[in-house]
Motif scaffolding. Sequence first.
Motif, PDB file in Angstrom:
ATOM      1  N   LEU A 152      42.957  32.834  42.290  1.00 23.85           N
ATOM      2  CA  LEU A 152      43.158  33.011  41.133  1.00 23.85           C
ATOM      3  C   LEU A 152      41.578  33.373  40.300  1.00 23.85           C
ATOM      4  N   ARG A 153      40.701  32.332  40.963  1.00 31.90           N
ATOM      5  CA  ARG A 153      39.151  32.630  40.286  1.00 31.90           C
ATOM      6  C   ARG A 153      38.860  33.723  40.950  1.00 31.90           C
ATOM      7  N   THR A 193      32.007  38.742  51.156  1.00 29.69           N
ATOM      8  CA  THR A 193      31.326  37.522  51.221  1.00 29.69           C
ATOM      9  C   THR A 193      30.469  37.443  50.388  1.00 29.69           C
ATOM     10  N   ALA A 194      29.759  38.266  49.929  1.00 31.90           N
ATOM     11  CA  ALA A 194      29.013  38.255  48.761  1.00 31.90           C
ATOM     12  C   ALA A 194      29.448  37.869  47.593  1.00 31.90           C
ATOM     13  N   LEU A 195      30.425  38.417  47.420  1.00 34.23           N
ATOM     14  CA  LEU A 195      31.235  37.905  45.831  1.00 34.23           C
ATOM     15  C   LEU A 195      31.654  36.401  45.988  1.00 34.23           C
ATOM     16  N   LEU A 196      32.227  36.205  47.264  1.00 30.67           N
ATOM     17  CA  LEU A 196      32.593  34.748  47.526  1.00 30.67           C
ATOM     18  C   LEU A 196      31.276  33.690  47.282  1.00 30.67           C
ATOM     19  N   ARG A 197      30.294  34.257  47.737  1.00 30.78           N
ATOM     20  CA  ARG A 197      28.947  33.408  47.779  1.00 30.78           C
ATOM     21  C   ARG A 197      28.700  33.258  46.293  1.00 30.78           C
ATOM     22  N   ARG A 198      28.422  34.457  45.637  1.00 30.62           N
ATOM     23  CA  ARG A 198      28.124  34.480  44.096  1.00 30.62           C
ATOM     24  C   ARG A 198      29.085  33.423  43.403  1.00 30.62           C
ATOM     25  N   ILE A 199      30.147  33.280  43.602  1.00 30.12           N
ATOM     26  CA  ILE A 199      30.904  32.487  42.731  1.00 30.12           C
ATOM     27  C   ILE A 199      31.361  30.879  43.494  1.00 30.12           C
ATOM     28  N   LYS A 200      30.645  30.636  44.565  1.00 29.28           N
ATOM     29  CA  LYS A 200      31.112  29.614  45.468  1.00 29.28           C
ATOM     30  C   LYS A 200      31.035  28.372  44.755  1.00 29.28           C
ATOM     31  N   GLU A 201      30.390  28.057  43.590  1.00 29.10           N
ATOM     32  CA  GLU A 201      30.121  26.762  42.870  1.00 29.10           C
ATOM     33  C   GLU A 201      31.452  26.348  42.089  1.00 29.10           C
ATOM     34  N   LYS A 202      32.359  27.707  41.899  1.00 27.06           N
ATOM     35  CA  LYS A 202      33.498  27.667  41.289  1.00 27.06           C
ATOM     36  C   LYS A 202      34.684  27.641  42.148  1.00 27.06           C
ATOM     37  N   LEU A 203      34.424  27.605  43.364  1.00 21.25           N
ATOM     38  CA  LEU A 203      35.642  27.489  44.464  1.00 21.25           C
ATOM     39  C   LEU A 203      35.767  26.140  44.965  1.00 21.25           C
ATOM     40  N   SER A 245      40.521  31.661  33.447  1.00 21.67           N
ATOM     41  CA  SER A 245      40.089  32.739  32.926  1.00 21.67           C
ATOM     42  C   SER A 245      38.818  32.261  32.091  1.00 21.67           C
ATOM     43  N   ASP A 246      38.841  31.182  31.299  1.00 16.54           N
ATOM     44  CA  ASP A 246      38.117  31.007  30.157  1.00 16.54           C
ATOM     45  C   ASP A 246      36.451  30.655  30.878  1.00 16.54           C
ATOM     46  N   GLU A 247      36.621  30.257  31.947  1.00 17.20           N
ATOM     47  CA  GLU A 247      35.503  29.640  32.677  1.00 17.20           C
ATOM     48  C   GLU A 247      35.125  30.405  33.995  1.00 17.20           C
ATOM     49  N   THR A 248      35.567  31.914  33.841  1.00 19.09           N
ATOM     50  CA  THR A 248      35.066  32.678  35.175  1.00 19.09           C
ATOM     51  C   THR A 248      34.766  34.047  34.543  1.00 19.09           C
ATOM     52  N   PRO A 249      33.712  34.196  34.490  1.00 18.24           N
ATOM     53  CA  PRO A 249      33.101  35.801  34.234  1.00 18.24           C
ATOM     54  C   PRO A 249      33.300  36.656  34.967  1.00 18.24           C
ATOM     55  N   VAL A 250      33.662  38.055  34.682  1.00 16.05           N
ATOM     56  CA  VAL A 250      33.849  39.013  35.481  1.00 16.05           C
ATOM     57  C   VAL A 250      32.601  39.624  35.933  1.00 16.05           C
ATOM     58  N   LEU A 251      32.568  39.426  37.222  1.00 15.84           N
ATOM     59  CA  LEU A 251      31.182  39.836  37.875  1.00 15.84           C
ATOM     60  C   LEU A 251      31.313  41.335  38.719  1.00 15.84           C
ATOM     61  N   VAL A 252      32.223  41.686  39.133  1.00 17.72           N
ATOM     62  CA  VAL A 252      32.332  42.888  39.838  1.00 17.72           C
ATOM     63  C   VAL A 252      32.603  43.863  39.079  1.00 17.72           C
ATOM     64  N   ASP A 253      31.474  44.915  39.091  1.00 19.57           N
ATOM     65  CA  ASP A 253      31.536  46.128  38.303  1.00 19.57           C
ATOM     66  C   ASP A 253      32.375  47.404  38.806  1.00 19.57           C
TER      67      ASP A 253
END
Length: 568
Positions: A267-268, A330-340, A303-311
Amino acid sequence: MTTKTPHAQGLMGGLTNYGDAGFAAYLRRSFARSMGYSAQMLAKPVVGITATASDFNNCHRGVPELIEAVKRGVLAAGGLPLEFPTVSLGEIFLNPTSMMFRNLMAMDVEEMIRAQPMDAVVLVGGCDKTVPALLMGAASAGKPAILLVTGPMMTSRYRGERLGACTDCRRFWAQYRAGKVSDEGIQRVEQSLATTEGTCAVMGTASTMALIAEAMGVTLPGTAAIPAVHADRLRAAEATGQRAVQLIGSGLTLERIVTQASIDNALRVLLACGGSTNAIVHLAAFAGRLGLKVSLDTLNRISDETPVLVDLKPSGTHYMEDLFAAGGSTALLRRIKEKLNLDTQTITGERLSDWLNGEAEWIDNDVIRPAENPISPQGGLVALFGSLAPSGAILKRAAADAGLFEREARAVVFTSLEDLAARIDDPNLDVDADDFLVLQNAGPIACGMPEAGYLPIPGKLARAGVKDMVRISDARMSGTAFGTVVLHVSPEAAAGGPLALVRSGDRIRMSVRERRLDLLVEADELARRRASFKPTVQVSGQRGWAKLYREHVLQAEHGCDLDFLRKE
Ligand code: FES
């Protein structure tokens, strides 16, 4: 990666029932040898491979070459690769809608994995309904399974402008309807939209499903965004075949790998990539096969705590090949890994934390934005609840006009897809740009929940320059589409949901801030309307799949799976 010595039954698994096991084994060996295999090959552990190529599925044009590469990997690791056909769902080639057949494909996949003698299975597919169908079937079958997606198409050009299926399909069609593109122009666009093998080039349903599958750990790491025509895609296929052999005897079934934390990670990622609304339905169906849940309240919280990062289109500007070049999945997952949740298990035998260890070498910040500079500060999707949608509805706010989010307006109702087609361009249609367009009877029971929720702007308003309006329905929308479109209203009209009771001229209030969608009609008037309610069901046929589907399909919040296929 961990490697296990295979404990395989190979071709002697699940013998045909003759009441004589010795005879069944002897007969199977004999018939298998008729295919030209040596006794040495027939003694190896067996990896099944789903063959989902079809002349009715352009997105899977490259599947035969992928399967050859998977077979290389299986052979190199000491297994016997055997491909087998399954249902193939080409999104654009199915009537009334591919969604009606996702569960049929899932049943086919489940039964063939279980019935045939394979020790593990490689699930090869990519087009919208294929990945969920493969995962649902394999989850229920219970044998070790690994997913390999086909990868996305490359973009093309029209008069110097990049084109990619299918956000640009809709953009140009809207311009054509508004009289801004000529007949000749739309023909040129038509032949330039989809020019290579692979799945749609934007963050549509196929791309979203590939990314969330990787986040759930059911593919090899870093493989979701590799373009279909890239040599890396074939190397990923070979490595997937090798890993499939290693899975034999490991006990790593989808049920072992995917937990509630994996679903929440998915979901994240869905929210961070501005992914497709359809993915919510498919994820709910997959989770249901494992006794897990996609809660719309959890969606709103995440949704309220997850910004849209992929343009990427349709929420942003780029295409899947750009995501790959920007560092990939992998770059995307690394970028949000604190939230996973990094403790989740993966198909490699490692934890997600092992994959995402360390920093990314390089990330193109234009495509995968840093958290300080998001496409939008909140997640791409939001669930709405209220008297019009007691069990929920979905809005893709990342691809919508925020200026339309807090509104009360008059409903202009279309009672079916046929009614919509007949009246939407009528110059005498009583509609203006501030109205809410409402479509009834386009949900799962009514007609298989087609991607009809992206109602066209009425012809006279489109020609006057109106580009977006609030549209509300029990249908779905293509992941490549955009606009202020409220979807998946549940219960659907054909199931007697309040959506069935709306009449043109009623007032509806939508508040995205409050997560509300309400029908502002007095209770006694609604009771009067309900007394004369008759369900409208267009899934025709009293036999075969249509009958089974209509009698057992569940509502959107349960993933539109059949009631008897979920794990309770
Ligand atoms: Fe197959 Fe879009 S039509 S992924």
